[in-house]
Design a protein around this motif. Structure first.
Motif, PDB file in Angstrom:
ATOM      1  N   MET A 223       0.820  -1.205   0.000  1.00 24.85           N
ATOM      2  CA  MET A 223       0.000   0.000   0.000  1.00 24.85           C
ATOM      3  C   MET A 223       0.859   1.261   0.000  1.00 24.85           C
ATOM      4  O   MET A 223       1.131   1.838  -1.028  1.00 24.85           O
ATOM      5  N   THR A 224       1.296   1.700   1.175  1.00 29.75           N
ATOM      6  CA  THR A 224       1.933   3.010   1.302  1.00 29.75           C
ATOM      7  C   THR A 224       3.169   3.160   0.436  1.00 29.75           C
ATOM      8  O   THR A 224       3.350   4.197  -0.222  1.00 29.75           O
ATOM      9  N   TYR A 225       4.040   2.152   0.411  1.00 29.54           N
ATOM     10  CA  TYR A 225       5.295   2.261  -0.310  1.00 29.54           C
ATOM     11  C   TYR A 225       5.284   1.509  -1.633  1.00 29.54           C
ATOM     12  O   TYR A 225       6.347   1.137  -2.155  1.00 29.54           O
ATOM     13  N   LYS A 226       4.104   1.299  -2.228  1.00 32.61           N
ATOM     14  CA  LYS A 226       4.088   0.702  -3.555  1.00 32.61           C
ATOM     15  C   LYS A 226       4.571   1.720  -4.581  1.00 32.61           C
ATOM     16  O   LYS A 226       4.632   2.923  -4.316  1.00 32.61           O
ATOM     17  N   ARG A 227       4.945   1.229  -5.765  1.00 27.69           N
ATOM     18  CA  ARG A 227       5.527   2.086  -6.771  1.00 27.69           C
ATOM     19  C   ARG A 227       4.568   3.210  -7.177  1.00 27.69           C
ATOM     20  O   ARG A 227       3.367   2.987  -7.279  1.00 27.69           O
ATOM     21  N   PRO A 228       5.085   4.404  -7.462  1.00 30.76           N
ATOM     22  CA  PRO A 228       4.228   5.493  -7.931  1.00 30.76           C
ATOM     23  C   PRO A 228       3.538   5.120  -9.242  1.00 30.76           C
ATOM     24  O   PRO A 228       4.169   4.593 -10.159  1.00 30.76           O
ATOM     25  N   GLU A 229       2.242   5.387  -9.321  1.00 35.35           N
ATOM     26  CA  GLU A 229       1.486   5.049 -10.524  1.00 35.35           C
ATOM     27  C   GLU A 229       1.759   6.062 -11.631  1.00 35.35           C
ATOM     28  O   GLU A 229       1.985   7.239 -11.383  1.00 35.35           O
ATOM     29  N   SER A 230       1.729   5.596 -12.868  1.00 35.34           N
ATOM     30  CA  SER A 230       1.833   6.484 -14.015  1.00 35.34           C
ATOM     31  C   SER A 230       0.588   7.355 -14.090  1.00 35.34           C
ATOM     32  O   SER A 230      -0.542   6.867 -13.975  1.00 35.34           O
ATOM     33  N   LYS A 231       0.754   8.640 -14.303  1.00 38.46           N
ATOM     34  CA  LYS A 231      -0.402   9.538 -14.427  1.00 38.46           C
ATOM     35  C   LYS A 231      -1.167   9.280 -15.720  1.00 38.46           C
ATOM     36  O   LYS A 231      -2.391   9.393 -15.759  1.00 38.46           O
ATOM     37  N   LEU A 232      -0.434   8.907 -16.773  1.00 38.17           N
ATOM     38  CA  LEU A 232      -1.101   8.620 -18.038  1.00 38.17           C
ATOM     39  C   LEU A 232      -2.027   7.423 -17.907  1.00 38.17           C
ATOM     40  O   LEU A 232      -3.105   7.373 -18.510  1.00 38.17           O
ATOM     41  N   GLN A 233      -1.633   6.440 -17.106  1.00 34.85           N
ATOM     42  CA  GLN A 233      -2.469   5.264 -16.909  1.00 34.85           C
ATOM     43  C   GLN A 233      -3.756   5.611 -16.171  1.00 34.85           C
ATOM     44  O   GLN A 233      -4.741   4.878 -16.257  1.00 34.85           O
ATOM     45  N   ARG A 234      -3.737   6.725 -15.448  1.00 31.36           N
ATOM     46  CA  ARG A 234      -4.939   7.176 -14.748  1.00 31.36           C
ATOM     47  C   ARG A 234      -5.866   7.978 -15.651  1.00 31.36           C
ATOM     48  O   ARG A 234      -6.925   8.409 -15.217  1.00 31.36           O
ATOM     49  N   GLY A 235      -5.449   8.228 -16.908  1.00 33.40           N
ATOM     50  CA  GLY A 235      -6.305   8.927 -17.853  1.00 33.40           C
ATOM     51  C   GLY A 235      -6.227  10.439 -17.787  1.00 33.40           C
ATOM     52  O   GLY A 235      -7.097  11.134 -18.329  1.00 33.40           O
ATOM     53  N   TYR A 236      -5.201  10.977 -17.144  1.00 28.14           N
ATOM     54  CA  TYR A 236      -5.060  12.427 -17.098  1.00 28.14           C
ATOM     55  C   TYR A 236      -4.587  12.941 -18.453  1.00 28.14           C
ATOM     56  O   TYR A 236      -3.867  12.259 -19.175  1.00 28.14           O
ATOM     57  N   PRO A 237      -4.947  14.181 -18.809  1.00 32.09           N
ATOM     58  CA  PRO A 237      -4.465  14.753 -20.079  1.00 32.09           C
ATOM     59  C   PRO A 237      -2.943  14.852 -20.101  1.00 32.09           C
ATOM     60  O   PRO A 237      -2.300  14.941 -19.059  1.00 32.09           O
ATOM     61  N   ASP A 238      -2.405  14.897 -21.327  1.00 38.06           N
ATOM     62  CA  ASP A 238      -0.955  14.940 -21.465  1.00 38.06           C
ATOM     63  C   ASP A 238      -0.333  16.143 -20.789  1.00 38.06           C
ATOM     64  O   ASP A 238       0.811  16.093 -20.362  1.00 38.06           O
TER      65      ASP A 238
END
Length: 251
Positions: A223-238
């Motif tokens: 949980m707390t120390y898992k790898r940072p997620e890609s923002k693009l994978q979350r569907g945020y604009p470029d």
């Protein structure tokens, strides 16, 4: 076993001393690799310095060789340690938390003997973050800068003895933690004059890092120390992206 001891500031003399101290307390079969980032503050004495040091610290972990078994963050505020744990599954040990854990096993209360008074809140924040606030009798500040702890050793010993006696006699401290990596190697000289144990924070971190590797443990990533997620994978604009995603330590 290989342990990378990272001095988050760029003062090479301090980095060399950190390596000597860590090597002194670890097994002959353990290799200590002491490094400083290429960029960062000359010393860490404020929140500004602390935050400025984190990118270089993270880079030293992200670019580490695969055969590194553990990391030490060799600054008493443990700057960026949570972020460090997010980018590697290898154990990451801060010298602040290590010294307090050791002190807690040797006495009912401890005090931190540290640098300039302006760093008091910074040091107290590290105590609180580690969950040791109820065991900390006091934070006692000298008038020493970080650089002076490395370059003016006799004055450092005198200053540390003064505030340590105050912590023992006025605050009830039963153990003293040396609250700066630049104070590494002074524990025995201080113990010769004081009636309580003195914890070399760099030595404590080296021994604990070595122990975690010996036990075969890695940082929890559930949980707390898992790898940072890609923002693009979350569907945020470029336009939310500021350059490429950083590589992970084992990529």
């Amino acid at each position: 076993m290989k342990i990378k001891a990272i001095n988050p500031n760029t003062t090479l003399e301090m980095t060399e001393n950190i390596g000597r101290v860590a090597d002194r307390y670890t097994q002959d079969t353990t290799e200590i690799i002491a490094v400083s980032p290429e960029r960062g503050p000359v010393s860490i004495e404020s929140y500004y310095d602390d935050y400025l040091a984190v990118p270089g610290l993270l880079e030293e972990i992200l670019t580490a060789d695969d055969d590194i078994d553990a990391f030490i963050v060799a600054c008493w505020g443990d700057p960026g340690i949570e972020a460090c744990r997010e980018v590697t599954d290898k154990p990451v040990v801060g010298i602040a938390e290590a010294s307090m854990y050791m002190a807690n096993m040797l006495g009912a209360s401890f005090s931190v003997a540290t640098i300039l008074p302006r760093a008091r809140d910074f040091i107290e924040a590290a105590v609180k973050k580690t969950g040791m606030e109820s065991n900390c009798a006091s934070v006692r500040c000298t008038d020493l800068t970080v650089i002076e702890t490395e370059t003016a050793r006799e004055a450092t010993i005198e200053g540390l003895l003064e505030v340590s006696w105050e912590a023992i006699e006025e605050d009830g401290a039963e153990v003293i933690c040396l609250g700066c990596a630049g104070m590494g190697g002074l524990d025995e000289a201080l113990e010769a004059e004081l009636p309580v144990p003195v914890i070399d924070s760099v030595g404590a971190a080296a021994v604990l890092a070595e122990s975690l590797v010996t036990l075969g443990k890695s940082t929890s990533s559930v949980m707390t120390y898992k790898r940072p997620e890609s923002k693009l994978q979350r569907g945020y604009p470029d336009h939310f992206q500021f350059g490429d995603e950083p590589p992970m330590a084992d990529d």
